[in-house]
Design a protein around this motif. Structure first.
Motif, PDB file in Angstrom:
ATOM      1  N   LEU A 275       2.142 -16.762  79.039  1.00  0.00           N
ATOM      2  CA  LEU A 275       1.323 -16.339  77.911  1.00  0.00           C
ATOM      3  C   LEU A 275       0.742 -17.508  77.124  1.00  0.00           C
ATOM      4  N   SER A 276       1.383 -18.659  77.146  1.00  0.00           N
ATOM      5  CA  SER A 276       0.814 -19.819  76.456  1.00  0.00           C
ATOM      6  C   SER A 276      -0.525 -20.192  77.069  1.00  0.00           C
ATOM      7  N   LEU A 277      -0.633 -20.063  78.370  1.00  0.00           N
ATOM      8  CA  LEU A 277      -1.904 -20.317  79.036  1.00  0.00           C
ATOM      9  C   LEU A 277      -2.874 -19.166  78.811  1.00  0.00           C
ATOM     10  N   ASP A 278      -2.369 -17.941  78.890  1.00  0.00           N
ATOM     11  CA  ASP A 278      -3.242 -16.779  78.667  1.00  0.00           C
ATOM     12  C   ASP A 278      -3.939 -16.846  77.310  1.00  0.00           C
ATOM     13  N   ALA A 279      -3.264 -17.454  76.338  1.00  0.00           N
ATOM     14  CA  ALA A 279      -3.827 -17.523  74.989  1.00  0.00           C
ATOM     15  C   ALA A 279      -5.097 -18.364  74.948  1.00  0.00           C
ATOM     16  N   SER A 280      -5.321 -19.184  75.971  1.00  0.00           N
ATOM     17  CA  SER A 280      -6.560 -19.965  76.027  1.00  0.00           C
ATOM     18  C   SER A 280      -7.715 -19.168  76.602  1.00  0.00           C
ATOM     19  N   VAL A 281      -7.410 -18.030  77.229  1.00  0.00           N
ATOM     20  CA  VAL A 281      -8.439 -17.208  77.864  1.00  0.00           C
ATOM     21  C   VAL A 281      -8.906 -16.101  76.935  1.00  0.00           C
ATOM     22  N   SER A 282      -7.974 -15.513  76.179  1.00  0.00           N
ATOM     23  CA  SER A 282      -8.320 -14.398  75.301  1.00  0.00           C
ATOM     24  C   SER A 282      -7.359 -14.368  74.125  1.00  0.00           C
ATOM     25  N   ASP A 283      -7.584 -13.411  73.218  1.00  0.00           N
ATOM     26  CA  ASP A 283      -6.699 -13.229  72.063  1.00  0.00           C
ATOM     27  C   ASP A 283      -5.589 -12.219  72.344  1.00  0.00           C
ATOM     28  N   ASN A 284      -5.326 -11.920  73.602  1.00  0.00           N
ATOM     29  CA  ASN A 284      -4.269 -10.958  73.924  1.00  0.00           C
ATOM     30  C   ASN A 284      -2.922 -11.367  73.343  1.00  0.00           C
ATOM     31  N   VAL A 285      -2.578 -12.632  73.460  1.00  0.00           N
ATOM     32  CA  VAL A 285      -1.260 -13.088  72.999  1.00  0.00           C
ATOM     33  C   VAL A 285      -1.191 -13.035  71.476  1.00  0.00           C
ATOM     34  N   ARG A 286      -2.255 -13.431  70.815  1.00  0.00           N
ATOM     35  CA  ARG A 286      -2.297 -13.321  69.350  1.00  0.00           C
ATOM     36  C   ARG A 286      -2.082 -11.873  68.919  1.00  0.00           C
ATOM     37  N   ASP A 287      -2.705 -10.948  69.639  1.00  0.00           N
ATOM     38  CA  ASP A 287      -2.572  -9.536  69.296  1.00  0.00           C
ATOM     39  C   ASP A 287      -1.147  -9.033  69.516  1.00  0.00           C
ATOM     40  N   LEU A 288      -0.494  -9.495  70.579  1.00  0.00           N
ATOM     41  CA  LEU A 288       0.885  -9.078  70.833  1.00  0.00           C
ATOM     42  C   LEU A 288       1.833  -9.609  69.766  1.00  0.00           C
ATOM     43  N   VAL A 289       1.660 -10.877  69.394  1.00  0.00           N
ATOM     44  CA  VAL A 289       2.499 -11.447  68.331  1.00  0.00           C
ATOM     45  C   VAL A 289       2.295 -10.666  67.038  1.00  0.00           C
ATOM     46  N   ALA A 290       1.052 -10.339  66.726  1.00  0.00           N
ATOM     47  CA  ALA A 290       0.772  -9.563  65.515  1.00  0.00           C
ATOM     48  C   ALA A 290       1.394  -8.175  65.602  1.00  0.00           C
ATOM     49  N   ALA A 291       1.365  -7.565  66.783  1.00  0.00           N
ATOM     50  CA  ALA A 291       1.922  -6.216  66.941  1.00  0.00           C
ATOM     51  C   ALA A 291       3.411  -6.197  66.632  1.00  0.00           C
ATOM     52  N   PHE A 292       4.135  -7.203  67.075  1.00  0.00           N
ATOM     53  CA  PHE A 292       5.584  -7.206  66.852  1.00  0.00           C
ATOM     54  C   PHE A 292       5.944  -7.462  65.400  1.00  0.00           C
ATOM     55  N   ARG A 293       5.042  -8.021  64.619  1.00  0.00           N
ATOM     56  CA  ARG A 293       5.316  -8.132  63.176  1.00  0.00           C
ATOM     57  C   ARG A 293       5.463  -6.755  62.543  1.00  0.00           C
ATOM     58  N   GLY A 294       4.859  -5.755  63.158  1.00  0.00           N
ATOM     59  CA  GLY A 294       4.896  -4.417  62.589  1.00  0.00           C
ATOM     60  C   GLY A 294       5.866  -3.468  63.269  1.00  0.00           C
ATOM     61  N   ILE A 295       6.709  -3.979  64.157  1.00  0.00           N
ATOM     62  CA  ILE A 295       7.702  -3.136  64.841  1.00  0.00           C
ATOM     63  C   ILE A 295       9.078  -3.574  64.344  1.00  0.00           C
ATOM     64  N   PRO A 296       9.690  -2.838  63.431  1.00  0.00           N
ATOM     65  CA  PRO A 296      10.876  -3.339  62.728  1.00  0.00           C
ATOM     66  C   PRO A 296      12.126  -3.474  63.581  1.00  0.00           C
ATOM     67  N   ASN A 297      12.174  -2.806  64.730  1.00  0.00           N
ATOM     68  CA  ASN A 297      13.406  -2.832  65.530  1.00  0.00           C
ATOM     69  C   ASN A 297      13.228  -3.544  66.861  1.00  0.00           C
ATOM     70  N   ALA A 298      12.172  -4.352  66.998  1.00  0.00           N
ATOM     71  CA  ALA A 298      11.891  -4.959  68.300  1.00  0.00           C
ATOM     72  C   ALA A 298      11.317  -6.359  68.157  1.00  0.00           C
ATOM     73  N   LYS A 299      11.536  -7.156  69.200  1.00  0.00           N
ATOM     74  CA  LYS A 299      10.953  -8.489  69.332  1.00  0.00           C
ATOM     75  C   LYS A 299      10.228  -8.588  70.672  1.00  0.00           C
ATOM     76  N   GLY A 300       9.184  -9.404  70.684  1.00  0.00           N
ATOM     77  CA  GLY A 300       8.574  -9.790  71.945  1.00  0.00           C
ATOM     78  C   GLY A 300       9.200 -11.074  72.438  1.00  0.00           C
ATOM     79  N   SER A 301       9.111 -11.327  73.738  1.00  0.00           N
ATOM     80  CA  SER A 301       9.700 -12.533  74.311  1.00  0.00           C
ATOM     81  C   SER A 301       8.916 -12.948  75.542  1.00  0.00           C
ATOM     82  N   PHE A 302       8.710 -14.257  75.699  1.00  0.00           N
ATOM     83  CA  PHE A 302       8.089 -14.736  76.936  1.00  0.00           C
ATOM     84  C   PHE A 302       8.511 -16.171  77.213  1.00  0.00           C
ATOM     85  N   ALA A 303       8.574 -16.499  78.496  1.00  0.00           N
ATOM     86  CA  ALA A 303       8.895 -17.853  78.936  1.00  0.00           C
ATOM     87  C   ALA A 303       7.604 -18.628  79.154  1.00  0.00           C
TER      88      ALA A 303
END
Length: 355
Positions: A158-186
């Protein structure tokens, strides 16, 4: 982050026709206005990429010059139990980096370019619905003591994907609004643009680490190991939870001083705050016969480390592929040795799982 042009600079974009109906699809196409566009019925079935064995010798050029855009069809979550409680629907597949042990190319044929899925809003909404259905996590586990964790990057970086589109930014933002969950990626790429994504502790990044001498052979086109280690402090300060993956562990003659040096560097570089939250995953190498043959066409030197029948035994996968893993009796001994070096040099780094 502007990636080096040698890493990803699409000259040809394969796209499903529906891509143009998504805002994210139009945004990505606008980033590469000079690329040739080739419509395909399916992002997964592109015979000229997957069925031509001669492309294996042109592995790196294909990763640099080709991008695939598609719509993610399946939005279901899969139970995991290791890196996450669940595997989320992928926002991408494939990678512009070229780690010679990567399992993703085993299923993609003779070329493994980045495929980006443009229906990111649907992916994020599916994760949120699933997390809501789970409710409160009933008890701590080795993945996380309080939150359900969703692995977001099973098939890419996803660190590389973030250079292609805003998908990763959107996922990080989404998890700010999910109180019982975290996102994770290597990741194996230090993309400092992610420092501005404001994760608020709801996204876990796992930097993959191995001894530098081995990484220089098998981690092709990735950030240097020392750069990854140094970035951990900055990502912790930016609000990420940061773990490390010691993966894959590649056993070879003289491996002990290399691993001791890696653990010592981690201890020297990390801040007290980073150390206090640090945990790790440890995964011993499993190699694959089909990938072995592909690597011989473009990077045979890596196979001196990865393909060791003198140390390995055959393990047949559920899909009928021939994999090689370290012989069971030796693997346990080597894993115990590695764990003992970790306990001596970085005892604060809790092991979440090791196999």
């Amino acid at each position: 982050m502007a990636l080096p042009r040698t890493l990803l600079n699409p000259k040809r974009i394969y796209l499903e026709p529906a891509v143009r109906s998504y805002a994210r699809g139009r945004e990505v196409l606008a980033r590469y206005p000079e690329a040739e566009l080739v419509e395909v019925a399916s992002h997964w079935k592109i015979p000229e990429l997957t069925a031509d064995p001669d492309l294996a010798a042109d592995w790196l050029r294909m990763k640099r010059d080709v991008l695939v855009l598609g719509v993610k069809k399946g939005l279901s979550m899969r139970p995991n139990g290791r890196s996450g409680d669940f595997i989320a629907p992928s926002s991408s597949n494939g990678c512009a980096m070229a780690c010679s042990y990567c399992y993703v190319p085993r299923r993609k044929g003779y070329a493994n370019p980045v495929s980006v899925f443009v229906n990111i809003d649907e992916i994020a909404a599916a994760i949120a619905r699933h997390a809501k259905r789970q409710g409160t996590k009933p008890e701590p586990n080795t993945i996380d003591p309080t939150d359900w964790v969703y692995d977001l990057g099973e098939n890419g970086d996803l660190s590389l994907d973030a250079s292609v589109s805003d998908n990763v930014r959107d996922l990080v933002a989404a998890f700010r609004g999910i109180p019982n969950a975290k996102g994770s990626f290597a990741t194996k790429l230090v993309n400092r643009d992610l420092l501005g994504y404001d994760p608020q502790g709801r996204t876990r990044i796992r930097f993959s680490l191995m001894p530098d001498a081995v990484s220089k052979v098998v981690d092709v086109r990735t950030s240097p190991i020392s750069e990854r280690i140094a970035a951990i402090n900055d990502f912790v300060e930016a609000g990420y939870e940061v773990h490390v993956n010691f993966s894959p562990v590649i056993v070879h003659e003289g491996w002990e001083p290399e691993w001791r040096a890696l653990f010592a560097e981690i201890d020297d570089v990390l801040s007290d705050r980073a150390k206090a939250q640090l945990k790790c995953e440890i995964i011993m190498l499993t190699h694959n016969e089909t990938l072995h043959q592909t690597n011989l066409a473009w990077h045979p030197k890596a196979e001196d480390l990865l393909w060791r029948p003198d140390l390995q035994e055959t393990k047949w996968s559920q899909s009928g592929m021939r994999n090689l893993r370290y012989k069971v009796s030796w693997k346990r001994k080597w894993l115990d040795q590695l764990l003992s070096w970790r306990e001596t040099l970085i005892p604060y780094c809790e092991v979440r799982y090791a196999f």
